[in-house]
Design an enzyme around this catalytic site. Structure first.
Site, short mmCIF file in Angstrom:
data_model
loop_
_atom_site.label_atom_id
_atom_site.label_comp_id
_atom_site.label_asym_id
_atom_site.label_seq_id
_atom_site.Cartn_x
_atom_site.Cartn_y
_atom_site.Cartn_z
N LYS A 152 49.92 45.02 19.77
CA LYS A 152 51.35 44.99 20.06
C LYS A 152 51.85 46.39 20.40
O LYS A 152 52.66 46.56 21.32
CB LYS A 152 52.12 44.44 18.86
CG LYS A 152 53.65 44.52 19.02
CD LYS A 152 54.38 43.94 17.83
CE LYS A 152 55.90 44.08 18.01
NZ LYS A 152 56.65 43.42 16.93
N HIS A 313 26.93 23.35 48.65
CA HIS A 313 28.16 22.62 48.33
C HIS A 313 28.01 21.78 47.06
O HIS A 313 28.40 20.62 47.02
CB HIS A 313 28.61 21.76 49.51
CG HIS A 313 28.75 22.52 50.79
ND1 HIS A 313 29.64 23.56 50.93
CD2 HIS A 313 28.10 22.44 51.97
CE1 HIS A 313 29.54 24.07 52.15
NE2 HIS A 313 28.61 23.40 52.80
#
Length: 554
Positions: A152, A313
């Site tokens: 923080k 693919h």
């Protein structure tokens, strides 16, 4: 209640901050003494706890115990030691504000510019099958409080939760201090670390609730780590089950599947896979490269023998395992996989489940390939492959492990399932038609059954000699998949075996395979028209096995 914001003009800008005082409390002692040596050389005051302080002191470096700083000895078997204003005021003081500086002076406390904390080994304790009482004692309280407080306050404090960051911190100290961007990145990693930690604790607690601990909350029943994921899927009454998708952004990619889509790669801190692979060579990876490389990796590692998968693919254009008598197993597997569909293999992605050898590298070098991913490359293989400037080479982490669960986003949420790695051996199959297969045919059927898992549904895979020879994938009906597999196999279809990822709803799909000369088939069974399909196989003299499990892959 939210705290009212202060006037922005009161804050003084702080970018690079020299490290004068460090708080260190770590369970993982990796690299600890190297860090302590660097801090000592830079004249940094080290404050530490318990065994961490003892190890630093034993190495000859000065260190202050936290109890000396707080004036409060450790209590309750070490459960309370850093939960004290003398520690947390030093972590949370915003030294950009004059009133915070003044309050520290009035309290007689000092700030920290560096905090190095990693948490009690909760997951490791669970994984070791320890009793519940031991596991509970490894739920860290003070550690996460220090980590979150420091994160923080990253405007003033650098928080480090992983030994892998020690070299960066040592370099920063030598260069005059940590920068705001560095502290912000470390804080982000710290919050992810505590979120993952809390998620692991929460899921373990839910699992204990589900399994009922008995009369005592500290029942000493052993806990099997393999069951940890079960709570995700069990309907626990009134329980909120969480699943953590947090990760650290590794890189921003040039674009996504298409050039107008933005994309980035995030790495899960608790996993080892394609996201953690080291790129040894080649231009930067694309979004589609990562997707296909992961599909290839999964396909190759479906097999225990040396195996190679070639993907385009997300679908295989060739999968093969090495013949038992092959002099160079992985090279032989690659040649067989490539032979399945050389046209489609152009521009493909290759995965090997063994080290890439010089012989395999010589073959691959003649074929345009986008990516090769493997657990390793011999020096001779690297010398050959690095001559191809556009070929990307990825080396898996030494501790690579396949995930036990899979996640897929849907609008408004995501789906989670067990990874599909269930392959019943032939000994558990049901002979539905024809004569029992000869050992070499049964071996091909087992290979085909594993290999078809990697094919998008509806999937039909033809195989011979431990290699795919024709693949029909992604069709909206099984007849078309069978036709596609036969078409790609050509003359090789005759005498091959076939695997179908799900049952044949009618006999027409099977008939396509029979007409092409397929001699044996493995499929899940379970259709309401199984008897019709069985009758077609019997009429053609084709051996057919039912597995009782399917391998849909959407």
């Amino acid at each position: 209640m939210a705290v009212a914001s202060k006037d922005p003009s009161l804050y003084k800008h702080r970018d690079q901050i020299a490290v004068k005082r460090a708080l260190i409390s770590v369970s993982d002692k990796t690299g600890l003494l190297e860090l302590a040596a660097a801090l000592n050389s830079a004249g940094v005051e080290i404050v530490s706890t318990g065994s961490t302080a003892a190890q630093i002191r034993a190495a000859g470096y000065p260190v202050r115990d936290v109890s000396e700083v707080t004036g409060f000895r450790e209590a309750l078997d070490g459960r309370v030691k850093t939960l004290h204003p003398a520690v947390h005021a030093g972590l949370l003081a915003d030294l950009r504000l004059e009133d915070h500086q003044q309050q520290l002076v009035e309290l007689g406390y000092a700030g920290f510019e560096l905090v190095v904390v990693n948490l009690y080994p909760f997951a490791e304790t669970v994984g070791a099958g320890k009793p519940a009482a031991d596991i509970i004692e490894n739920i860290d309280i003070g550690g996460p409080a220090m980590v979150r407080a420091s994160a923080k306050n990253h405007a003033n404090v650098a928080i480090v939760v992983s030994p892998s960051r020690y070299p960066d911190i040592i370099a920063a100290i030598e260069n005059g201090g940590t920068t705001l961007n560095q502290r912000r990145a470390l804080a982000t990693e710290a919050f992810i670390h505590t979120a993952n930690y809390d998620g692991a604790v929460a899921n373990w607690m839910l699992d204990q609730e589900q399994n009922a601990w008995g009369e005592s909350d500290l029942a000493v029943d052993s806990y099997d780590a393999e069951d940890n994921a079960d709570v995700i899927f069990e309907p626990v009454e009134n329980a909120v089950v969480t699943y953590d998708l947090s990760g650290v952004r590794e890189t921003v990619l040039r674009y996504g599947e298409n050039s107008h889509q933005r994309a980035a790669l995030f790495a899960d801190l608790d996993s080892t896979g394609i996201a953690q692979a080291e790129q040894l060579h080649g231009k930067e990876m694309s979004y589609n490269n990562y997707v296909d490389a992961d599909a290839a990796l999964r396909a190759a590692y479906d097999h225990q023998q040396p195996a190679v998968a070639i993907i385009k693919h997300q679908n295989p254009c060739g999968i093969a395992v090495a013949p038992a008598d092959a002099a160079d197993a992985i090279a032989a597997a690659h040649k067989l996989a490539h032979a399945c569909d050389p046209v489609s293999a152009f521009g493909g992605v290759i995965a090997a489940n063994r080290e890439v050898t010089e012989e395999m590298a010589k073959t691959v070098a003649e074929i345009f390939t986008e990516v090769i991913v493997a657990p390793g490359f011999t020096p001779e293989a690297l010398a050959i492959l690095t001559q191809k400037k556009n070929l990307r080479l990825l080396q898996l982490p030494a501790d690579f492990a396949q995930s036990k669960t899979e996640v897929r986003p849907v609008s408004g949420g995501f789906l989670v399932q067990d990874a599909d790695r269930s392959f019943k051996p032939a000994s558990q199959w049901e002979l539905a038609a024809g004569e029992p297969a000869a050992p070499e045919v049964l071996s091909d059927l087992e290979f085909a059954w594993r290999a078809c898992r990697a094919v998008k549904s509806n999937a039909i895979l033809l195989a011979a000699g431990g290699a795919s020879v024709g693949v029909g994938m992604g069709q909206v009906n099984r007849v078309d998949s069978a036709r596609l597999a036969v078409s790609r196999a050509g003359e090789r279809a005759a005498g091959s075996v076939a695997a179908s990822d799900a049952f044949f709803p009618f006999a027409d799909g099977l008939q396509v395979l029979i007409d092409a000369g397929v001699t044996a088939v493995v499929q899940p069974g379970g259709s309401v028209r199984d008897e019709e399909v069985i009758a077609a196989a019997k009429a053609a003299g084709v051996t057919m096995y039912f597995t009782g499990e399917r391998h849909f892959f959407h």
